[in-house]
Enzyme design. Structure first.
Site, PDB file in Angstrom:
ATOM      1  N   SER A   1     -27.863   4.714 -22.435  1.00  0.00           N
ATOM      2  CA  SER A   1     -27.618   6.152 -22.443  1.00  0.00           C
ATOM      3  C   SER A   1     -28.959   6.860 -22.488  1.00  0.00           C
ATOM      4  O   SER A   1     -29.841   6.465 -23.259  1.00  0.00           O
ATOM      5  CB  SER A   1     -26.776   6.536 -23.674  1.00  0.00           C
ATOM      6  N   GLU A   2     -29.127   7.886 -21.661  1.00  0.00           N
ATOM      7  CA  GLU A   2     -30.460   8.469 -21.548  1.00  0.00           C
ATOM      8  C   GLU A   2     -30.945   9.114 -22.839  1.00  0.00           C
ATOM      9  O   GLU A   2     -32.135   9.355 -22.996  1.00  0.00           O
ATOM     10  CB  GLU A   2     -30.524   9.465 -20.389  1.00  0.00           C
ATOM     11  N   ASN A   3     -30.049   9.384 -23.792  1.00  0.00           N
ATOM     12  CA  ASN A   3     -30.491   9.929 -25.072  1.00  0.00           C
ATOM     13  C   ASN A   3     -31.030   8.851 -26.005  1.00  0.00           C
ATOM     14  O   ASN A   3     -31.443   9.147 -27.125  1.00  0.00           O
ATOM     15  CB  ASN A   3     -29.362  10.701 -25.760  1.00  0.00           C
TER      16      ASN A   3
END
Length: 213
Positions: free
Chosen positions: A50-52
């Site tokens: 997940s890019e976070n």
């Protein structure tokens, strides 16, 4: 044709997840793509990114299992698999930009048969930001798109050329809709799979460009 005919949203995610191979690192974007982490892919080991900064997460958390500090890119509470890591946002993007993502799954407003896709701005909207989709489209080894086959008013989302601002050109590997799984083939889409009960004629009637069997 009914807008709900074919696969459900979870079934669309399940179908694209069947393409994931053992050992892949797969980025899951906001919306429909997050449902891929719920899919049972058997004995294959897939690391969801997940890019976070959540690396190696599992299914969306059920009621009572939520950790309010643990979310995917869409803000949904998720579970962690053994060996998972939570890293800084910059480190997460370093994984993307260094080419380590085997596949990214994103939503979109339109996908064109030449591999272009548009997912960051709708017609007439002010502002908007392309976000991490730009990095993922440029750096992931494969770009999978999951979207409804038509808009709410029946207009095709699989088209000859995108009419909305394009996120990236010529990068889409596969597009899964409620009607089936399709591969951009230049001037047409090629059918990889049809949802149960859906005919090729129905797909062609709902698509804005030629469809090859």
């Amino acid at each position: 044709m009914s807008a709900t005919k074919g696969w459900s949203r979870q079934q669309m995610a399940d179908r694209i997840a069947r393409e994931f191979q053992d050992g892949w690192i797969v980025n899951l974007g906001v919306g429909l793509p997050t449902l891929c982490s719920n899919t049972d892919i058997g004995g294959r080991e897939v690391i969801y990114h997940s890019e976070n900064g959540v690396i190696g997460y599992g299914p969306i958390a059920g009621p009572g299992e939520e950790d309010l500090n643990l979310v995917n890119a869409g803000g949904q509470n998720v579970t962690l698999k053994p060996g998972a890591a939570v890293v800084h946002h910059a480190d997460s993007f370093a994984i993307i930009r260094s080419g380590r993502i085997d596949a990214t799954v994103m939503g979109a407003y339109e996908v064109a048969c030449n591999g272009d896709f548009a997912n960051w701005k709708v017609a007439g909207a002010k502002g908007g930001g392309i976000g991490g989709a730009m990095d993922l489209a440029a750096c992931a080894r494969r770009v999978f798109i999951v979207l409804e086959h038509t808009t709410r008013d029946g207009r095709p989302r699989l088209v000859a050329r995108c009419t909305l601002p394009v996120t990236a050109r010529g990068v889409v590997t596969l597009a899964a809709t409620n009607l089936g799984l399709f591969e951009p083939a230049g001037e047409a889409f090629r059918v990889r799979d049809l949802a149960p009960g859906v005919t090729l004629e129905e797909v062609r009637a709902a698509t804005g460009c030629p469809v090859l069997a």
